[in-house]
Design a protein around this motif. Structure first.
Motif, PDB file in Angstrom:
ATOM      1  N   ALA A 155     -19.108  -3.612  12.264  1.00 42.99           N
ATOM      2  CA  ALA A 155     -18.091  -2.895  13.033  1.00 42.99           C
ATOM      3  C   ALA A 155     -18.374  -1.393  13.046  1.00 42.99           C
ATOM      4  O   ALA A 155     -18.174  -0.717  14.060  1.00 42.99           O
ATOM      5  CB  ALA A 155     -16.700  -3.173  12.459  1.00 42.99           C
ATOM      6  N   ARG A 156     -18.838  -0.857  11.925  1.00 40.11           N
ATOM      7  CA  ARG A 156     -19.186   0.575  11.886  1.00 40.11           C
ATOM      8  C   ARG A 156     -20.337   0.871  12.851  1.00 40.11           C
ATOM      9  O   ARG A 156     -20.320   1.871  13.571  1.00 40.11           O
ATOM     10  CB  ARG A 156     -19.569   0.976  10.461  1.00 40.11           C
ATOM     11  N   TYR A 195      -8.223  -5.686  10.084  1.00 44.43           N
ATOM     12  CA  TYR A 195      -9.128  -6.736  10.546  1.00 44.43           C
ATOM     13  C   TYR A 195      -8.397  -8.062  10.801  1.00 44.43           C
ATOM     14  O   TYR A 195      -8.986  -9.001  11.332  1.00 44.43           O
ATOM     15  CB  TYR A 195     -10.269  -6.948   9.546  1.00 44.43           C
ATOM     16  N   GLU A 225     -17.591  -5.482   8.189  1.00 44.46           N
ATOM     17  CA  GLU A 225     -17.214  -4.075   8.341  1.00 44.46           C
ATOM     18  C   GLU A 225     -18.428  -3.209   8.676  1.00 44.46           C
ATOM     19  O   GLU A 225     -18.322  -2.259   9.465  1.00 44.46           O
ATOM     20  CB  GLU A 225     -16.540  -3.577   7.066  1.00 44.46           C
ATOM     21  N   HIS A 265     -14.978   0.326  13.755  1.00 41.70           N
ATOM     22  CA  HIS A 265     -14.336   0.192  12.441  1.00 41.70           C
ATOM     23  C   HIS A 265     -13.109   1.102  12.336  1.00 41.70           C
ATOM     24  O   HIS A 265     -12.053   0.686  11.848  1.00 41.70           O
ATOM     25  CB  HIS A 265     -15.339   0.522  11.331  1.00 41.70           C
TER      26      HIS A 265
END
Length: 619
Positions: free
Chosen positions: A480-481, A496, A477, A486
């Motif tokens: 992804a951010r 996800y 995560e 995200h």
């Protein structure tokens, strides 16, 4: 060493390593069997036990006719004899049932014991093939035909099971039984019984093998057309969107049907010749049976043989010819299994164009600098891509490469990853020539965001975590951010666990690119390659991610390949390539001040962006 210019073909890599290479000549079946044997011999005790059970099963099977003979002769007594009541029930039911049970029991024990060896060998060969395919060069995978190749592997694995099943469970037991029966007939009766049996077997086997060898060409044709049809179908389905874009469904169906029609004709030929084979086999079997029974009947009438002997000879012939009746089919299947297995072994033997040198050590060092030293490279002898390319990316610095399409920019990334080896010059990482260290360690030290992102047909989480298998959900995560994806993932119904589809086609180009950025950030290698990493993003996301990538690239050795010059203005050095040569180098300001090719490209792009902005604003 020559600098630039054309390089002789003698120093170019062979291009025969790819899938388009000329097919190898068929090898002897014994060579294929020798290749298979070591995989089975890993289970040698199971092999020995299976052979022992097979011999025991055949001894019990041959004992049945002998028992029937004794029972028939023993029952030759006067009506009303009291001993008949005891002899028939006890002798027939107990002994006959015991032998029949022993035959089945030993047969099942043979299959049970050997099943692990069969499945183990199939697993080992399939896994070795899979690993070898991943070890082959990029050239092979660019030229391969996925559908046909996967069908070859599938048939090869299935061929292992068929080969062992037909040979160990059918051919070898039949040969053992024939030997036992011939021995009994020759010893107990006159030699004519053995000679008639041998003559029938020789004619039968010669006819079956000859016709089957002739029929093999039709089976091979059918397999080739089957692979071609499968290749066309897979290729068409993988390019589903392109088919729809150009409304070519009927064109694809017609191409597929042409291969199916060739397959149909080949299979019809195969079936017609199979009928000829079966008819000839039945004629030979019938002739042999008549000759044997005539000889046995003559012996009974002359008093040389008993009625039980006649029953035994008849039972032996039935037991022998029932499995022999399928010899043509078995031989054909064994030959086909050997052919399929040989194709897979040939695939396993394809030479690696790029291979680790003997004794190569892992890449090591704290100074993760990258140097290209007088590199010359060509994919094909007639078309050279790079000419005397030299530059350095100091550890922790960023070097950008710009230039028109086809100038050789992406080739630099492929060579750095060692998808190909250079013909002249050196590429060094941390001072080591990458040809002197292991490929795995080179690729472990590099992370890439490619221009064309291809994803696995799995979840978003799986595709991001692929950058570092075993990463926690929190780490996924966080990556992804950093890649600004995200929020999008969380907005989907399954988060996800969202499936991305074949090659990631359920995501947009920008979403796929951000997933690629996230998994590279998760890998966190010391060397980064950004090959048009933000080309599919809109302006707002591109600026945000560029800032993130700039932050990530701090203290990492970074190669940036770009068309948009605005994305590389902060690079420590910019290289301008054209036709495989570096024609300019320097910082953004230095290149602008120089007033050369880079300055022209900058002015052109700024003008185009200005016009685009004016169109958007309605100015």
């Amino acid at each position: 060493m020559r600098r630039g210019g054309d390089i002789s073909s003698s120093r170019l890599p062979p291009v025969t390593a790819g899938a388009s290479a000329a097919p190898a000549q068929p090898r002897s079946d014994w060579i294929t069997l020798r290749r298979l044997f070591p995989y089975l011999w890993q289970y040698k005790w199971r092999v020995v036990a299976a052979l022992a059970f097979m011999v025991c099963a055949k001894l019990a099977n041959v004992g049945v006719p002998v028992l029937l003979k004794e029972l028939v002769d023993t029952m030759d007594m006067k009506p009303g004899d009291a001993s008949a009541v005891l002899v028939v029930p006890l002798g027939l039911l107990f002994a006959y049932g015991l032998l029949r049970l022993s035959t089945s029991l030993f047969t099942e024990l043979r299959e049970l014991v050997f099943a692990k060896a069969t499945q183990g060998a199939a697993r080992s060969i399939a896994l070795e093939t899979f690993r070898h395919l991943h070890a082959l060069s990029l050239r092979f995978h660019l030229e391969r035909q996925t559908g046909g190749m996967t069908r070859d592997i599938e048939r090869g694995v299935r061929g292992i099971e068929s080969l062992i099943s037909y040979s160990l469970y059918s051919i070898v037991p039949t040969l053992i039984e024939v030997t036992l029966v011939l021995t009994i007939l020759a010893v107990k009766f006159d030699a004519w019984f053995a000679w008639i049996t041998i003559a029938a077997l020789v004619v039968y086997i010669t006819f079956s093998v000859g016709v089957t060898e002739w029929r093999t060409q039709f089976r091979k044709e059918a397999n080739e057309f089957d692979s071609a049809a499968h290749t066309k179908a897979v290729d068409s389905l993988l390019n589903y969107e392109t088919v729809k874009y150009f409304n070519n469904e009927e064109f694809e169906a017609k191409r597929y049907d042409e291969n199916l029609e060739r397959l149909r004709r080949a299979r019809l030929k195969s079936q017609t010749t199979l009928s000829l084979l079966n008819t000839g086999q039945q004629l030979i079997i019938a002739t042999g049976l008549v000759a044997m029974l005539w000889r046995a009947t003559l012996g009974v009438t002359e008093g040389r043989m008993t009625l039980g002997d006649l029953v035994m000879v008849n039972a032996f012939m039935i037991q022998l010819y029932i499995p022999l009746n399928f010899l043509g089919v078995l031989y054909r299947e064994i030959k086909q299994s050997l052919t399929d297995l040989d194709k897979m072994f040939t695939l396993m033997e394809k030479e690696r164009e790029v291979a680790d040198r003997p004794g190569a050590q892992p890449l090591a060092g704290d100074d993760w600098s990258v140097r290209f030293e007088h590199v010359n490279f060509a994919y094909e002898p007639a078309r050279q891509i790079l000419h005397d390319v030299s530059f350095e990316i100091p550890a922790g610095k960023t070097v950008a490469v710009v230039g028109p399409s086809g100038s050789g920019k992406s080739t630099l990334a492929r060579l750095l990853y060692r998808f190909y080896d250079v013909q002249e010059g050196h590429i060094r990482i941390a001072g080591s020539d990458i040809r002197d260290v292991t490929q795995a360690s080179v690729r472990q030290a590099i992370g890439i965001v490619p221009q064309d992102t291809v994803l696995f047909n799995d979840t978003v989480e799986y595709n991001i975590a692929y950058g570092r298998p075993g990463a926690t959900r929190a780490e996924v995560e966080e990556a992804a951010r950093s890649a600004r994806i995200h929020g999008f993932i969380e907005s989907t119904p399954r988060g996800y666990q969202t499936m991305v589809g074949e090659r990631g086609l359920k995501l947009s180009g920008g979403e796929k690119q951000r997933v690629a950025i996230a998994r590279t950030l998760l890998k966190d290698p010391p060397i980064l390659i950004f090959d048009e990493a933000t080309s599919a993003l809109d302006s707002a996301n591109e600026r945000a991610i560029q800032a993130e990538l700039k932050s990530v690239a701090q203290h990492k050795t970074t190669l940036v390949i770009a068309h948009r010059l605005s994305t590389v203005v902060d690079a420590h050095e910019i290289l301008v390539m054209e036709a495989g040569r570096i024609i300019e180098r320097g910082t953004h300001q230095q290149l602008l001040a120089h007033g050369g090719r880079y300055a022209d490209m900058w002015a052109l792009q700024q003008s185009a962006e200005g016009e685009k902005f004016a169109d958007v604003m309605g100015m």
